[in-house]
Design a protein around this motif. Structure first.
Motif, PDB file in Angstrom:
ATOM      1  N   ARG A  58       3.310  -8.761  -5.225  1.00  0.00           N
ATOM      2  CA  ARG A  58       3.352  -9.547  -6.455  1.00  0.00           C
ATOM      3  C   ARG A  58       3.868  -8.742  -7.642  1.00  0.00           C
ATOM      4  NH1 ARG A  58      -1.595 -10.790  -6.553  1.00  0.00           N
ATOM      5  NH2 ARG A  58      -2.371  -9.705  -8.397  1.00  0.00           N
ATOM      6  N   ARG A  59       3.545  -7.454  -7.696  1.00  0.00           N
ATOM      7  CA  ARG A  59       3.891  -6.676  -8.891  1.00  0.00           C
ATOM      8  C   ARG A  59       5.082  -5.740  -8.708  1.00  0.00           C
ATOM      9  NH1 ARG A  59      -1.686  -4.894 -11.956  1.00  0.00           N
ATOM     10  NH2 ARG A  59      -2.462  -7.017 -12.341  1.00  0.00           N
ATOM     11  N   ILE A  60       5.380  -5.367  -7.480  1.00  0.00           N
ATOM     12  CA  ILE A  60       6.439  -4.382  -7.270  1.00  0.00           C
ATOM     13  C   ILE A  60       7.669  -5.003  -6.609  1.00  0.00           C
ATOM     14  CG2 ILE A  60       7.049  -2.178  -6.217  1.00  0.00           C
ATOM     15  CD1 ILE A  60       4.928  -1.922  -8.366  1.00  0.00           C
ATOM     16  N   VAL A  61       7.462  -5.633  -5.462  1.00  0.00           N
ATOM     17  CA  VAL A  61       8.599  -6.044  -4.635  1.00  0.00           C
ATOM     18  C   VAL A  61       9.230  -7.346  -5.135  1.00  0.00           C
ATOM     19  CG1 VAL A  61       9.307  -6.680  -2.304  1.00  0.00           C
ATOM     20  CG2 VAL A  61       7.649  -4.839  -2.637  1.00  0.00           C
ATOM     21  N   LEU A  62       8.418  -8.403  -5.267  1.00  0.00           N
ATOM     22  CA  LEU A  62       8.983  -9.712  -5.603  1.00  0.00           C
ATOM     23  C   LEU A  62       9.698  -9.737  -6.957  1.00  0.00           C
ATOM     24  CD1 LEU A  62       6.306 -12.194  -4.196  1.00  0.00           C
ATOM     25  CD2 LEU A  62       8.554 -11.625  -3.273  1.00  0.00           C
ATOM     26  N   GLN A  71       9.665   2.574  -3.044  1.00  0.00           N
ATOM     27  CA  GLN A  71       8.778   2.071  -4.094  1.00  0.00           C
ATOM     28  C   GLN A  71       7.503   1.482  -3.492  1.00  0.00           C
ATOM     29  OE1 GLN A  71      10.566  -0.216  -7.181  1.00  0.00           O
ATOM     30  NE2 GLN A  71      12.596   0.627  -6.832  1.00  0.00           N
ATOM     31  N   ALA A  72       7.657   0.763  -2.376  1.00  0.00           N
ATOM     32  CA  ALA A  72       6.477   0.206  -1.706  1.00  0.00           C
ATOM     33  C   ALA A  72       5.597   1.324  -1.155  1.00  0.00           C
ATOM     34  CB  ALA A  72       6.912  -0.732  -0.589  1.00  0.00           C
ATOM     35  N   GLU A  73       6.211   2.358  -0.625  1.00  0.00           N
ATOM     36  CA  GLU A  73       5.443   3.479  -0.092  1.00  0.00           C
ATOM     37  C   GLU A  73       4.683   4.204  -1.206  1.00  0.00           C
ATOM     38  OE1 GLU A  73       8.707   4.396   3.471  1.00  0.00           O
ATOM     39  OE2 GLU A  73       8.319   5.851   1.872  1.00  0.00           O
ATOM     40  N   ALA A  74       5.341   4.340  -2.357  1.00  0.00           N
ATOM     41  CA  ALA A  74       4.672   4.989  -3.485  1.00  0.00           C
ATOM     42  C   ALA A  74       3.496   4.154  -3.974  1.00  0.00           C
ATOM     43  CB  ALA A  74       5.679   5.205  -4.622  1.00  0.00           C
ATOM     44  N   ALA A  75       3.688   2.807  -4.000  1.00  0.00           N
ATOM     45  CA  ALA A  75       2.594   1.931  -4.443  1.00  0.00           C
ATOM     46  C   ALA A  75       1.422   1.986  -3.464  1.00  0.00           C
ATOM     47  CB  ALA A  75       3.109   0.494  -4.578  1.00  0.00           C
ATOM     48  N   GLU A  76       1.722   2.032  -2.174  1.00  0.00           N
ATOM     49  CA  GLU A  76       0.655   2.141  -1.172  1.00  0.00           C
ATOM     50  C   GLU A  76      -0.064   3.478  -1.283  1.00  0.00           C
ATOM     51  OE1 GLU A  76       2.381  -0.726   2.412  1.00  0.00           O
ATOM     52  OE2 GLU A  76       2.692   1.438   2.459  1.00  0.00           O
ATOM     53  N   SER A  91      -2.987  -2.661  -2.912  1.00  0.00           N
ATOM     54  CA  SER A  91      -3.065  -3.512  -1.725  1.00  0.00           C
ATOM     55  C   SER A  91      -1.718  -4.184  -1.471  1.00  0.00           C
ATOM     56  CB  SER A  91      -4.148  -4.578  -1.910  1.00  0.00           C
ATOM     57  OG  SER A  91      -3.803  -5.444  -2.963  1.00  0.00           O
ATOM     58  N   ARG A  92      -1.567  -4.697  -0.236  1.00  0.00           N
ATOM     59  CA  ARG A  92      -0.301  -5.322   0.142  1.00  0.00           C
ATOM     60  C   ARG A  92       0.019  -6.551  -0.711  1.00  0.00           C
ATOM     61  NH1 ARG A  92       4.428  -3.946   2.598  1.00  0.00           N
ATOM     62  NH2 ARG A  92       5.396  -5.764   3.555  1.00  0.00           N
ATOM     63  N   PRO A  93      -0.915  -7.494  -0.916  1.00  0.00           N
ATOM     64  CA  PRO A  93      -0.586  -8.648  -1.784  1.00  0.00           C
ATOM     65  C   PRO A  93      -0.241  -8.232  -3.205  1.00  0.00           C
ATOM     66  CG  PRO A  93      -2.540  -9.124  -0.465  1.00  0.00           C
ATOM     67  CD  PRO A  93      -2.249  -7.668  -0.282  1.00  0.00           C
ATOM     68  N   LEU A  94      -0.985  -7.264  -3.754  1.00  0.00           N
ATOM     69  CA  LEU A  94      -0.699  -6.808  -5.111  1.00  0.00           C
ATOM     70  C   LEU A  94       0.652  -6.110  -5.179  1.00  0.00           C
ATOM     71  CD1 LEU A  94      -1.901  -6.635  -7.956  1.00  0.00           C
ATOM     72  CD2 LEU A  94      -2.836  -4.397  -7.338  1.00  0.00           C
TER      73      LEU A  94
END
Length: 313
Positions: free
Chosen positions: A211-215, A195-200, A205-208
């Motif tokens: 905040r929106r995907i991982v946490l 999911q993080a790879e797809a968002a990148e 951005s890493r902070p976004l």
């Protein structure tokens, strides 16, 4: 018995026989007897002095102690969670310096007992009379250059800064941050890295991304142990009586007991107060866990229904 239509034998109805569990009933009987003996002891032993406990457990100093205990719990947990998030992100960073600093912090504050930290922070005033904020090494630089240079921006008296209440709060919060860092790191690592790879890949951005995907997804894993940490923190505020934080709940109850030569009765009152406060927190933890696990429960139920439908078809 045969079926008149095709002549085949029909199976007989299954007679369900409950499994005998004599050990369970014996255990229940033993527990009931032990429970009855415990309640009888509480009600008949005059040393408990329930009337005395009731008269002294709600005095204004004790109620102030309850308020101080709650403030310390909330303050230490808020600071601990915020610092724990920062330490967890640092630990997962590719930068070896940030990761190493986070590991060093976690190692130190998990290794030292909280009561030792609390007493240590309460005696930090012996190091310096004042604590200052300003340019680093300004005095040494001024001496080296032979000029008059004062790089102090802010200065505060050590006894004022490290008053027992603040020193105790600082010790609890810094210690809690080490544990919360490990809990949050485990929660972050539980999220599918795809999911993080797809968002990148989408340019996030890493902070976004955090905040929106991982946490938000990590919260389901983080919430239960955080609730346990909050309950443990409420109980750990009692160790601040050693600093001493004089308006804390356990300190107030013990002071009343020592002053009136009834220490046992006031210790019982302390147990009852902590039972009530932790029970309230446990109820809040239950509803919070249920809220953050709703999506997971629906998914689990849907999978169960799909498996059942698959078997039926």
């Amino acid at each position: 018995m045969t079926n008149p239509g095709d002549g085949r034998a029909r199976p007989e109805a299954i007679k369900a026989v409950p499994v005998r569990r004599p050990g369970r009933w014996v255990a229940i009987a033993i527990l009931l007897v032990l429970g009855a003996q415990f309640v009888h002891m509480l009600l008949t032993n005059e040393q408990f002095m329930w009337g005395y406990i009731y008269d002294h457990a709600f005095t204004p100093p004790v109620l102030e102690g309850v308020w101080t205990t709650l403030r310390l719990t909330v303050g230490a947990m808020v600071l601990g969670i915020l610092l724990g998030v920062l330490l967890a992100v640092m630990r997962l960073s590719d930068n070896p310096i940030l990761s190493g600093v986070s590991w060093l912090y976690t190692w130190f504050f998990r290794a030292v007992p909280r009561i030792v930290l609390a007493v240590l922070f309460g005696n930090m005033g012996v190091l310096y009379a004042h604590y200052t904020l300003g340019l680093p090494f300004s005095g040494q630089i001024a001496d080296f250059l032979g000029v008059d240079l004062d790089g102090t921006l802010f200065s505060v008296d050590a006894n004022t800064l490290l008053a027992p209440l603040f020193a105790g709060l600082l010790a609890l919060a810094l210690s809690e941050a080490a544990y919360m860092a490990e809990i949050i790191r485990a929660g972050i690592q539980s999220v599918d890295p795809g999911q993080a790879e797809a968002a990148e890949a989408l340019g996030m951005s890493r902070p976004l991304l955090m905040r929106r995907i991982v946490l938000p997804q990590a919260m389901r894993v983080v919430i239960p142990p955080t609730g346990n940490e909050t309950i443990a923190m409420l109980k750990d505020t009692a160790i601040l009586a050693a600093v001493p934080v004089t308006n804390e709940l356990f300190f107030q109850l013990r002071a009343i007991g020592n002053r009136e030569f009834r220490p046992f009765q006031m210790l019982v009152a302390a147990c009852l107060w902590y039972l009530v406060l932790t029970s309230v927190l446990m109820v809040g933890q239950y509803f919070l866990e249920r809220r953050f696990s709703r999506g997971h429960s629906r998914t689990g139920q849907a999978r169960t229904r799909l498996r059942i439908l698959g078997k039926d078809h």
